[in-house]
Design a protein around this motif. Structure first.
Motif, PDB file in Angstrom:
ATOM      1  N   LYS A 200       0.836  -1.185   0.000  1.00 40.68           N
ATOM      2  CA  LYS A 200       0.000   0.000   0.000  1.00 40.68           C
ATOM      3  C   LYS A 200       0.876   1.243   0.000  1.00 40.68           C
ATOM      4  CE  LYS A 200      -3.564   2.439   2.665  1.00 40.68           C
ATOM      5  NZ  LYS A 200      -4.399   2.420   3.884  1.00 40.68           N
ATOM      6  N   LEU A 201       0.578   2.176  -0.911  1.00 40.87           N
ATOM      7  CA  LEU A 201       1.289   3.441  -0.943  1.00 40.87           C
ATOM      8  C   LEU A 201       0.703   4.364   0.115  1.00 40.87           C
ATOM      9  CD1 LEU A 201       3.530   4.941  -2.438  1.00 40.87           C
ATOM     10  CD2 LEU A 201       1.782   5.844  -3.986  1.00 40.87           C
ATOM     11  N   THR A 202       1.533   4.819   1.057  1.00 39.73           N
ATOM     12  CA  THR A 202       1.118   5.687   2.150  1.00 39.73           C
ATOM     13  C   THR A 202       1.913   6.987   2.087  1.00 39.73           C
ATOM     14  OG1 THR A 202       2.776   5.046   3.804  1.00 39.73           O
ATOM     15  CG2 THR A 202       0.877   3.565   3.515  1.00 39.73           C
ATOM     16  N   PRO A 203       1.544   8.005   2.865  1.00 35.43           N
ATOM     17  CA  PRO A 203       2.339   9.242   2.873  1.00 35.43           C
ATOM     18  C   PRO A 203       3.789   9.015   3.301  1.00 35.43           C
ATOM     19  CG  PRO A 203       0.185   9.634   3.840  1.00 35.43           C
ATOM     20  CD  PRO A 203       0.296   8.150   3.636  1.00 35.43           C
ATOM     21  N   GLU A 204       4.046   7.956   4.071  1.00 34.13           N
ATOM     22  CA  GLU A 204       5.404   7.680   4.550  1.00 34.13           C
ATOM     23  C   GLU A 204       6.205   6.800   3.590  1.00 34.13           C
ATOM     24  OE1 GLU A 204       2.642   7.142   6.581  1.00 34.13           O
ATOM     25  OE2 GLU A 204       2.914   9.184   7.340  1.00 34.13           O
ATOM     26  N   GLY A 205       5.526   6.137   2.647  1.00 33.51           N
ATOM     27  CA  GLY A 205       6.219   5.234   1.731  1.00 33.51           C
ATOM     28  C   GLY A 205       5.321   4.078   1.351  1.00 33.51           C
ATOM     29  N   VAL A 206       5.912   2.944   1.019  1.00 34.67           N
ATOM     30  CA  VAL A 206       5.157   1.774   0.597  1.00 34.67           C
ATOM     31  C   VAL A 206       5.257   0.715   1.685  1.00 34.67           C
ATOM     32  CG1 VAL A 206       7.096   0.809  -0.740  1.00 34.67           C
ATOM     33  CG2 VAL A 206       4.751   0.145  -1.289  1.00 34.67           C
ATOM     34  N   ARG A 207       4.086   0.192   2.101  1.00 32.73           N
ATOM     35  CA  ARG A 207       4.025  -0.712   3.249  1.00 32.73           C
ATOM     36  C   ARG A 207       3.421  -2.057   2.861  1.00 32.73           C
ATOM     37  NH1 ARG A 207       1.374   0.527   9.261  1.00 32.73           N
ATOM     38  NH2 ARG A 207       1.695  -1.584  10.109  1.00 32.73           N
ATOM     39  N   THR A 208       3.942  -3.108   3.471  1.00 30.03           N
ATOM     40  CA  THR A 208       3.407  -4.449   3.271  1.00 30.03           C
ATOM     41  C   THR A 208       1.993  -4.527   3.839  1.00 30.03           C
ATOM     42  OG1 THR A 208       4.553  -5.036   5.326  1.00 30.03           O
ATOM     43  CG2 THR A 208       5.603  -5.679   3.268  1.00 30.03           C
ATOM     44  N   LEU A 209       1.057  -5.039   3.031  1.00 25.16           N
ATOM     45  CA  LEU A 209      -0.317  -5.226   3.497  1.00 25.16           C
ATOM     46  C   LEU A 209      -0.539  -6.631   4.042  1.00 25.16           C
ATOM     47  CD1 LEU A 209      -2.639  -3.466   0.882  1.00 25.16           C
ATOM     48  CD2 LEU A 209      -2.249  -2.839   3.270  1.00 25.16           C
ATOM     49  N   ASP A 210       0.180  -7.601   3.502  1.00 25.76           N
ATOM     50  CA  ASP A 210       0.011  -9.003   3.890  1.00 25.76           C
ATOM     51  C   ASP A 210       1.396  -9.606   4.112  1.00 25.76           C
ATOM     52  OD1 ASP A 210      -1.077 -11.513   4.346  1.00 25.76           O
ATOM     53  OD2 ASP A 210      -1.132 -12.012   2.213  1.00 25.76           O
ATOM     54  N   PRO A 211       2.034  -9.294   5.242  1.00 22.16           N
ATOM     55  CA  PRO A 211       3.406  -9.752   5.458  1.00 22.16           C
ATOM     56  C   PRO A 211       3.505 -11.274   5.466  1.00 22.16           C
ATOM     57  CG  PRO A 211       2.803  -8.056   7.045  1.00 22.16           C
ATOM     58  CD  PRO A 211       1.544  -8.473   6.359  1.00 22.16           C
ATOM     59  N   TYR A 212       4.491 -11.792   4.785  1.00 24.73           N
ATOM     60  CA  TYR A 212       4.817 -13.220   4.807  1.00 24.73           C
ATOM     61  C   TYR A 212       6.162 -13.382   4.135  1.00 24.73           C
ATOM     62  CZ  TYR A 212       3.722 -18.215   5.275  1.00 24.73           C
ATOM     63  OH  TYR A 212       3.733 -19.531   5.643  1.00 24.73           O
ATOM     64  N   TYR A 213       6.302 -14.438   3.377  1.00 21.84           N
ATOM     65  CA  TYR A 213       7.596 -14.785   2.793  1.00 21.84           C
ATOM     66  C   TYR A 213       7.934 -13.859   1.623  1.00 21.84           C
ATOM     67  CZ  TYR A 213      11.240 -18.141   1.362  1.00 21.84           C
ATOM     68  OH  TYR A 213      12.425 -18.750   1.051  1.00 21.84           O
ATOM     69  N   ASP A 214       9.095 -13.215   1.657  1.00 21.45           N
ATOM     70  CA  ASP A 214       9.658 -12.416   0.560  1.00 21.45           C
ATOM     71  C   ASP A 214       8.646 -11.577  -0.210  1.00 21.45           C
ATOM     72  OD1 ASP A 214      12.151 -13.250   1.204  1.00 21.45           O
ATOM     73  OD2 ASP A 214      12.468 -14.496  -0.562  1.00 21.45           O
ATOM     74  N   ARG A 215       8.268 -10.440   0.359  1.00 20.41           N
ATOM     75  CA  ARG A 215       7.475  -9.432  -0.348  1.00 20.41           C
ATOM     76  C   ARG A 215       8.460  -8.499  -1.048  1.00 20.41           C
ATOM     77  NH1 ARG A 215       3.945 -13.128  -0.039  1.00 20.41           N
ATOM     78  NH2 ARG A 215       2.170 -12.806   1.359  1.00 20.41           N
ATOM     79  N   VAL A 216       8.335  -8.322  -2.369  1.00 26.62           N
ATOM     80  CA  VAL A 216       9.437  -7.765  -3.164  1.00 26.62           C
ATOM     81  C   VAL A 216       8.957  -6.685  -4.125  1.00 26.62           C
ATOM     82  CG1 VAL A 216      11.303  -8.332  -4.762  1.00 26.62           C
ATOM     83  CG2 VAL A 216      10.590 -10.007  -3.047  1.00 26.62           C
ATOM     84  N   ILE A 217       9.738  -5.594  -4.210  1.00 29.18           N
ATOM     85  CA  ILE A 217       9.544  -4.535  -5.199  1.00 29.18           C
ATOM     86  C   ILE A 217      10.850  -4.373  -5.967  1.00 29.18           C
ATOM     87  CG2 ILE A 217       9.115  -2.074  -5.539  1.00 29.18           C
ATOM     88  CD1 ILE A 217       7.377  -2.125  -3.055  1.00 29.18           C
ATOM     89  N   ALA A 218      10.765  -4.319  -7.293  1.00 27.91           N
ATOM     90  CA  ALA A 218      11.956  -4.167  -8.147  1.00 27.91           C
ATOM     91  C   ALA A 218      12.039  -2.740  -8.676  1.00 27.91           C
ATOM     92  CB  ALA A 218      11.892  -5.152  -9.311  1.00 27.91           C
ATOM     93  N   ILE A 219      13.272  -2.236  -8.747  1.00 30.07           N
ATOM     94  CA  ILE A 219      13.545  -0.887  -9.221  1.00 30.07           C
ATOM     95  C   ILE A 219      14.769  -0.932 -10.119  1.00 30.07           C
ATOM     96  CG2 ILE A 219      14.170   1.475  -8.532  1.00 30.07           C
ATOM     97  CD1 ILE A 219      12.844   0.861  -5.810  1.00 30.07           C
ATOM     98  N   GLY A 220      14.698  -0.226 -11.245  1.00 30.00           N
ATOM     99  CA  GLY A 220      15.898  -0.045 -12.034  1.00 30.00           C
ATOM    100  C   GLY A 220      16.023  -0.950 -13.235  1.00 30.00           C
ATOM    101  N   ASP A 221      17.256  -1.254 -13.591  1.00 30.76           N
ATOM    102  CA  ASP A 221      17.562  -1.893 -14.856  1.00 30.76           C
ATOM    103  C   ASP A 221      18.613  -2.980 -14.640  1.00 30.76           C
ATOM    104  OD1 ASP A 221      17.240  -1.029 -18.031  1.00 30.76           O
ATOM    105  OD2 ASP A 221      19.105  -2.086 -17.586  1.00 30.76           O
ATOM    106  N   MET A 222      18.500  -4.059 -15.408  1.00 33.12           N
ATOM    107  CA  MET A 222      19.446  -5.167 -15.268  1.00 33.12           C
ATOM    108  C   MET A 222      20.840  -4.828 -15.772  1.00 33.12           C
ATOM    109  SD  MET A 222      17.172  -8.513 -16.135  1.00 33.12           S
ATOM    110  CE  MET A 222      15.564  -8.768 -15.398  1.00 33.12           C
ATOM    111  N   THR A 223      20.998  -3.691 -16.447  1.00 29.39           N
ATOM    112  CA  THR A 223      22.320  -3.293 -16.928  1.00 29.39           C
ATOM    113  C   THR A 223      23.086  -2.454 -15.913  1.00 29.39           C
ATOM    114  OG1 THR A 223      21.498  -1.272 -17.991  1.00 29.39           O
ATOM    115  CG2 THR A 223      21.490  -3.304 -19.312  1.00 29.39           C
ATOM    116  N   TRP A 224      22.444  -2.083 -14.786  1.00 29.89           N
ATOM    117  CA  TRP A 224      23.147  -1.305 -13.762  1.00 29.89           C
ATOM    118  C   TRP A 224      24.344  -2.099 -13.234  1.00 29.89           C
ATOM    119  CZ3 TRP A 224      18.876   0.938 -10.015  1.00 29.89           C
ATOM    120  CH2 TRP A 224      18.155   1.925 -10.693  1.00 29.89           C
TER     121      TRP A 224
END
Length: 199
Positions: free
Chosen positions: A11-35
């Motif tokens: 969930k996007l909140t004023p403080e940032g992005v928060r897990t709504l259903d915590p469990y095994y490996d909750r993941v967000i990807a950013i960027g490019d594979m060439t970095w």
């Protein structure tokens, strides 16, 4: 436009992005594979560590919870699952980790196929609801080898000059890849993410 949820409900909140259903490996990807060589600054607020709650429920589980940044991730490899689940190989994962039944957290660098690269020798108490800043860096060294550096500190304090933990991986390490934010068996909020190249 800059990030993609790979696993879990967030969930996007004023403080940032928060897990709504915590469990095994909750993941967000950013960027490019060439970095290749880059530095990341973000923040994390721990709301609850859930290893003690989740472990008795059965698999998938592990005996720890953490908030982490992974550097040089190249996507899920083919593991005969649909969708693919295997998370490595990767560059390295910096886990701010608490094991079930223990007090305090510690930094651990995990190199995917290489296993543990480095582990902090001290435990630190993290206050629930308090925002902490995280700075992580990956640099290519001759060999080629990779140097992974991490530090975390209370937002009310000045940034420490020294890194909390540094790990070195060998020639088998991936030489490029994107950034992941990972919440494992923990309820956390990640704040703004700033990524810059390391010259």
């Amino acid at each position: 436009e800059a990030a993609e949820v790979i696993d879990g409900n967030w969930k996007l909140t004023p403080e940032g992005v928060r897990t709504l259903d915590p469990y095994y490996d909750r993941v967000i990807a950013i960027g490019d594979m060439t970095w290749t060589d880059y530095e990341v600054l973000t923040s994390v607020t721990f709301h609850k560590m859930l290893a003690d709650v989740i472990v008795p429920k059965g698999p998938p589980f592990s005996n720890h919870g953490h908030a982490s940044v992974m550097l040089r991730w190249r996507g899920h490899p083919d593991d005969d699952q649909q969708p693919h689940r295997k998370w490595h190989s990767c560059g390295a994962l910096a886990m701010w980790r608490a094991d079930a039944g223990t007090e305090g957290n510690e930094w651990i660098w995990h190199g995917g196929e290489s296993g543990f690269l480095a582990k902090e020798e001290r435990m630190r108490a993290l206050e629930l609801g308090r925002r902490y800043l995280i700075r992580a860096r990956v640099e290519t060294l001759p060999g080629p080898k990779s140097r992974y550096s991490i530090k975390g500190w209370d937002v009310r304090q000045p940034e420490p000059q020294e890194w909390d933990l540094v790990g070195i991986d060998g020639a088998q390490d991936l030489q490029s890849g994107s950034l992941l934010l990972v919440a494992h068996h923990s309820d956390v909020t990640f704040g703004d993410v700033d990524v810059r190249p390391v010259p």
